[in-house]
Design an enzyme around this catalytic site. Structure first.
Site, PDB file in Angstrom:
ATOM      1  N   HIS A  36       0.670  -1.341  -0.242  1.00 50.90           N
ATOM      2  CA  HIS A  36       0.158  -0.028  -0.039  1.00 50.90           C
ATOM      3  C   HIS A  36       0.950   1.311   0.069  1.00 50.90           C
ATOM      4  O   HIS A  36       0.617   2.337  -0.770  1.00 50.90           O
ATOM      5  CB  HIS A  36      -0.902   0.047   1.226  1.00 50.90           C
ATOM      6  CG  HIS A  36      -1.915  -1.064   1.554  1.00 50.90           C
ATOM      7  ND1 HIS A  36      -2.166  -1.945   2.287  1.00 50.90           N
ATOM      8  CD2 HIS A  36      -2.829  -1.497   0.406  1.00 50.90           C
ATOM      9  CE1 HIS A  36      -3.064  -2.841   2.093  1.00 50.90           C
ATOM     10  NE2 HIS A  36      -3.673  -2.463   0.738  1.00 50.90           N
ATOM     11  N   SER A 187      -2.472  -8.051   2.605  1.00 53.10           N
ATOM     12  CA  SER A 187      -2.994  -7.915   3.992  1.00 53.10           C
ATOM     13  C   SER A 187      -3.248  -9.353   4.500  1.00 53.10           C
ATOM     14  O   SER A 187      -3.181  -9.578   5.689  1.00 53.10           O
ATOM     15  CB  SER A 187      -4.443  -7.278   3.947  1.00 53.10           C
ATOM     16  OG  SER A 187      -4.186  -5.940   3.370  1.00 53.10           O
TER      17      SER A 187
HETATM   18  P1  AMP Z   1      -6.386  -4.006  -0.859  1.00 52.96           P
HETATM   19  O1  AMP Z   1      -6.222  -3.298   0.444  1.00 52.96           O
HETATM   20  O2  AMP Z   1      -5.852  -5.454  -0.586  1.00 52.96           O
HETATM   21  O3  AMP Z   1      -7.776  -4.108  -1.392  1.00 52.96           O
HETATM   22  O4  AMP Z   1      -5.382  -3.320  -1.830  1.00 52.96           O
HETATM   23  C1  AMP Z   1      -5.610  -1.950  -1.968  1.00 52.96           C
HETATM   24  C2  AMP Z   1      -4.607  -1.404  -3.231  1.00 52.96           C
HETATM   25  O5  AMP Z   1      -3.437  -1.723  -2.947  1.00 52.96           O
HETATM   26  C3  AMP Z   1      -5.112  -2.236  -4.552  1.00 52.96           C
HETATM   27  O6  AMP Z   1      -4.912  -1.225  -5.514  1.00 52.96           O
HETATM   28  C4  AMP Z   1      -4.121  -3.523  -4.614  1.00 52.96           C
HETATM   29  O7  AMP Z   1      -4.118  -3.786  -5.890  1.00 52.96           O
HETATM   30  C5  AMP Z   1      -2.793  -2.616  -4.053  1.00 52.96           C
HETATM   31  N1  AMP Z   1      -1.805  -3.632  -3.732  1.00 52.96           N
HETATM   32  C6  AMP Z   1      -2.174  -4.484  -2.771  1.00 52.96           C
HETATM   33  N2  AMP Z   1      -0.945  -5.257  -2.477  1.00 52.96           N
HETATM   34  C7  AMP Z   1      -0.116  -4.741  -3.234  1.00 52.96           C
HETATM   35  C8  AMP Z   1       1.203  -5.234  -3.648  1.00 52.96           C
HETATM   36  N3  AMP Z   1       2.132  -5.863  -2.936  1.00 52.96           N
HETATM   37  N4  AMP Z   1       2.020  -4.095  -4.519  1.00 52.96           N
HETATM   38  C9  AMP Z   1       1.277  -3.192  -5.130  1.00 52.96           C
HETATM   39  N5  AMP Z   1       0.158  -2.875  -4.952  1.00 52.96           N
HETATM   40  C10 AMP Z   1      -0.697  -3.730  -3.904  1.00 52.96           C
END
Ligand code: AMP
Length: 282
Positions: A36, A187
């Site tokens: 994030h 997460s």
């Molecule tokens: P989430 O909280 O998992 O819904 O993710 C929120 C945003 O963070 C989304 O756009 C995900 O694609 C991005 N994201 C989560 N993990 C990663 C990562 N390891 N590298 C890059 N972006 C990420």
């Protein structure tokens, strides 16, 4: 700064926008990690102000236990951001701020982008994603919004969403952030033990193997190799391994010239479902 309500956020953003500052939005479901953070840093390279929304969106979960067990700790998240990027605005809306009293997903026509992989195995997931993002874009009215390639299918869906809904926001994709062993930050990794985290590195190894094999092997040969890698690791249950053409996200059996291809994996380690993907020929 943590803002809990839609109206308070809009008041703050009105002042910022009147000063001529640009606003970037990074939508998340919290349990913030370095992945994030990489998006937030990316957003600051384009925008003066960055809003990180934290909202565990009920309509995008097709599994009640996954929703219930999704890690939530806004205080930790606020502390994490204070340490790394203290000027970031954190927006933690209530379910009613987003959905009023009707917590239901709208349905969208995302075409072939949602026919396979996450769309196939998590039916309705992308309608939930589209529903929350449409509303978040309406509330924040950002100039740009930032999404990780870690969820590449989602990134493509969101680009389509803003076309369908005619929302004036530019969608920017950001590279996947990984730990030193290649494991994509997520997460869901917070739910894994240390030994499971080591096992989870298999996903990156498998994707890297697929990339290495891509030029000199058929799609079938690559698929067999990856399926066997997972068979050798009984702790993992492979849900899918797919090689798709990037422009339509449809799994392919043949390689055509001048096309970009990408491999996608979803696999369960115990109850925890992990996904990742990698470009294969660029
Ligand atoms: P989430 O909280 O998992 O819904 O993710 C929120 C945003 O963070 C989304 O756009 C995900 O694609 C991005 N994201 C989560 N993990 C990663 C990562 N390891 N590298 C890059 N972006 C990420």
């Amino acid at each position: 700064m943590v803002i809990n309500s839609k109206t308070s956020l809009q008041e703050v953003l009105e002042i910022i926008k009147k000063e001529g500052k640009t606003v970037g939005l990074v939508p998340t479901m919290g349990a913030l990690h370095d992945g994030h953070l990489s998006l937030i840093n990316f957003a600051y390279s384009y925008c003066d102000t960055v809003v990180v929304s934290i909202f565990v969106n009920p309509t995008q979960f097709n599994n009640a236990s996954d929703l219930e067990k999704y890690p939530r700790n806004v205080n930790n998240d606020a502390g994490f951001l204070k340490q790394h990027n203290s000027k970031t605005i954190i927006f933690t809306p209530d379910v009613s701020d987003i959905y009023n009293d009707k917590v239901e997903a709208e349905s969208f026509d995302f075409g072939s982008y949602v026919d396979f992989m996450e769309g196939e195995f998590r039916v309705g997931h992308f309608d939930g994603v589209g529903s929350v993002l449409k509303r978040l874009f309406d509330i924040v009215k950002p100039d740009k919004a930032f999404f990780g390639e870690k969820d590449f299918q989602q990134l493509m869906v969101v680009k389509k969403l803003v076309k369908i809904t005619d929302q004036d926001v530019e969608i920017i994709g950001c590279p996947t952030s990984r730990n030193e062993f290649g494991l994509a930050q997520s997460s869901r990794n917070f739910r894994l033990t240390d030994s499971e985290l080591k096992v989870a590195e298999l996903i990156y190894k498998a994707l890297s193997k697929a990339k290495k094999m891509f030029d000199n092997n058929s799609i079938k040969e690559i698929e067999n190799e990856i399926v066997n890698m997972f068979k050798d690791e009984p702790a993992f249950e492979l849900e899918y391994f797919s090689i798709v053409k990037e422009n339509d996200l449809i799994p392919t059996k043949i390689k055509e010239p001048k096309q970009n291809y990408r491999a996608f994996i979803a696999a369960f380690l115990g109850e925890v479902r992990l996904i990742d993907n990698m470009a294969l020929n660029y």
